[in-house]
Design a protein around this motif. Sequence first.
Motif, short mmCIF file in Angstrom:
data_model
loop_
_atom_site.label_atom_id
_atom_site.label_comp_id
_atom_site.label_asym_id
_atom_site.label_seq_id
_atom_site.Cartn_x
_atom_site.Cartn_y
_atom_site.Cartn_z
N LEU A 87 44.12 -55.40 -35.14
CA LEU A 87 42.80 -55.80 -34.66
C LEU A 87 41.91 -54.62 -34.35
O LEU A 87 42.37 -53.51 -34.08
CB LEU A 87 42.89 -56.74 -33.45
CG LEU A 87 43.53 -56.27 -32.15
CD1 LEU A 87 42.61 -55.39 -31.34
CD2 LEU A 87 43.90 -57.49 -31.32
N LEU A 88 40.63 -54.91 -34.43
CA LEU A 88 39.57 -54.06 -33.91
C LEU A 88 38.87 -54.90 -32.86
O LEU A 88 38.53 -56.06 -33.10
CB LEU A 88 38.57 -53.68 -35.00
CG LEU A 88 39.10 -52.86 -36.16
CD1 LEU A 88 37.99 -52.61 -37.18
CD2 LEU A 88 39.69 -51.54 -35.70
N LEU A 89 38.67 -54.31 -31.69
CA LEU A 89 38.05 -55.00 -30.57
C LEU A 89 37.05 -54.04 -29.94
O LEU A 89 37.40 -52.90 -29.65
CB LEU A 89 39.13 -55.41 -29.56
CG LEU A 89 38.68 -56.05 -28.25
CD1 LEU A 89 38.10 -57.44 -28.50
CD2 LEU A 89 39.86 -56.13 -27.29
N VAL A 96 41.86 -50.31 -31.05
CA VAL A 96 42.49 -50.40 -32.37
C VAL A 96 43.98 -50.62 -32.17
O VAL A 96 44.61 -49.92 -31.37
CB VAL A 96 42.25 -49.11 -33.18
CG1 VAL A 96 42.93 -49.18 -34.54
CG2 VAL A 96 40.76 -48.82 -33.33
N HIS A 97 44.53 -51.59 -32.90
CA HIS A 97 45.97 -51.87 -32.78
C HIS A 97 46.53 -52.39 -34.09
O HIS A 97 45.89 -53.16 -34.80
CB HIS A 97 46.21 -52.95 -31.71
CG HIS A 97 47.64 -53.33 -31.59
ND1 HIS A 97 48.21 -54.32 -32.36
CD2 HIS A 97 48.64 -52.83 -30.82
CE1 HIS A 97 49.49 -54.43 -32.05
NE2 HIS A 97 49.77 -53.53 -31.11
N ASN A 120 52.31 -50.08 -33.05
CA ASN A 120 52.75 -50.73 -31.81
C ASN A 120 52.14 -50.15 -30.55
O ASN A 120 52.69 -50.33 -29.46
CB ASN A 120 54.28 -50.68 -31.69
CG ASN A 120 54.98 -51.20 -32.91
OD1 ASN A 120 54.54 -52.16 -33.53
ND2 ASN A 120 56.07 -50.57 -33.28
N THR A 121 51.02 -49.47 -30.68
CA THR A 121 50.41 -48.80 -29.53
C THR A 121 48.90 -48.96 -29.61
O THR A 121 48.27 -48.52 -30.57
CB THR A 121 50.77 -47.30 -29.52
OG1 THR A 121 52.19 -47.16 -29.57
CG2 THR A 121 50.24 -46.61 -28.28
N LEU A 122 48.31 -49.54 -28.60
CA LEU A 122 46.86 -49.69 -28.54
C LEU A 122 46.21 -48.33 -28.32
O LEU A 122 46.69 -47.52 -27.54
CB LEU A 122 46.49 -50.63 -27.38
CG LEU A 122 45.01 -50.90 -27.16
CD1 LEU A 122 44.40 -51.64 -28.34
CD2 LEU A 122 44.82 -51.67 -25.86
N ALA A 123 45.10 -48.10 -29.00
CA ALA A 123 44.28 -46.89 -28.78
C ALA A 123 42.85 -47.36 -28.55
O ALA A 123 42.42 -48.39 -29.08
CB ALA A 123 44.34 -45.96 -29.98
#
Length: 186
Positions: free
Chosen positions: A103-105, A113-114, A148-151
């Motif tokens: 996803l992009l949020l 970004v995830h 597996n890590t949100l940025a």
Amino acid sequence: MIAHIRLATRGSQSYENTHPFVMRDNSGRTWTLAHNGTVFDCDLLNPFTHCQQGQTDSERILAYITSRMDIEMENKKELPAQERFGIVDKILCEITPENKINLLLFDGELMYVHTNYQNSLYRCRKGDAVIISTKPLGRHVWEPVPMNTLAAYKDGKQMYTGTNHRNEFFETEEKMRLLFLDFANL
């Protein structure tokens, strides 16, 4: 800018199911989401089927995120960026088991970004900007988005890195689940 070309694994091909989805939290903050993936099973998202306009799991993800922001803001007017990031990070740890969540949020300040699916999101630095794409574009130097890590990015700089939840999604799972869903719909 967020642009999305939809494959439509959930919901019909209609305007109501078109990404990106946009919702406001109770502080008036606008959240924008594009999701490339599939939610196969996530009880946390089920309560949001009644309030969505379309039929996509993606819209339910955004409704869940804004709902959680509203709960966290019950005694505050607004949440600082680091708190919002922490909430989104927790949410992704909760919803990624057995689900494909690329996803992009965007919350008006941070671009989140995830990915938890190998070779499905790439990033490229171009000047002061970071470009995210499902496929490398052009002749620029692209690298996979960390798994597996949100940025979260602000003005092209990575501001926050989340928890490595280790909930990698494997394609064989997706194929088996889609076959099961197809069989169940016969």
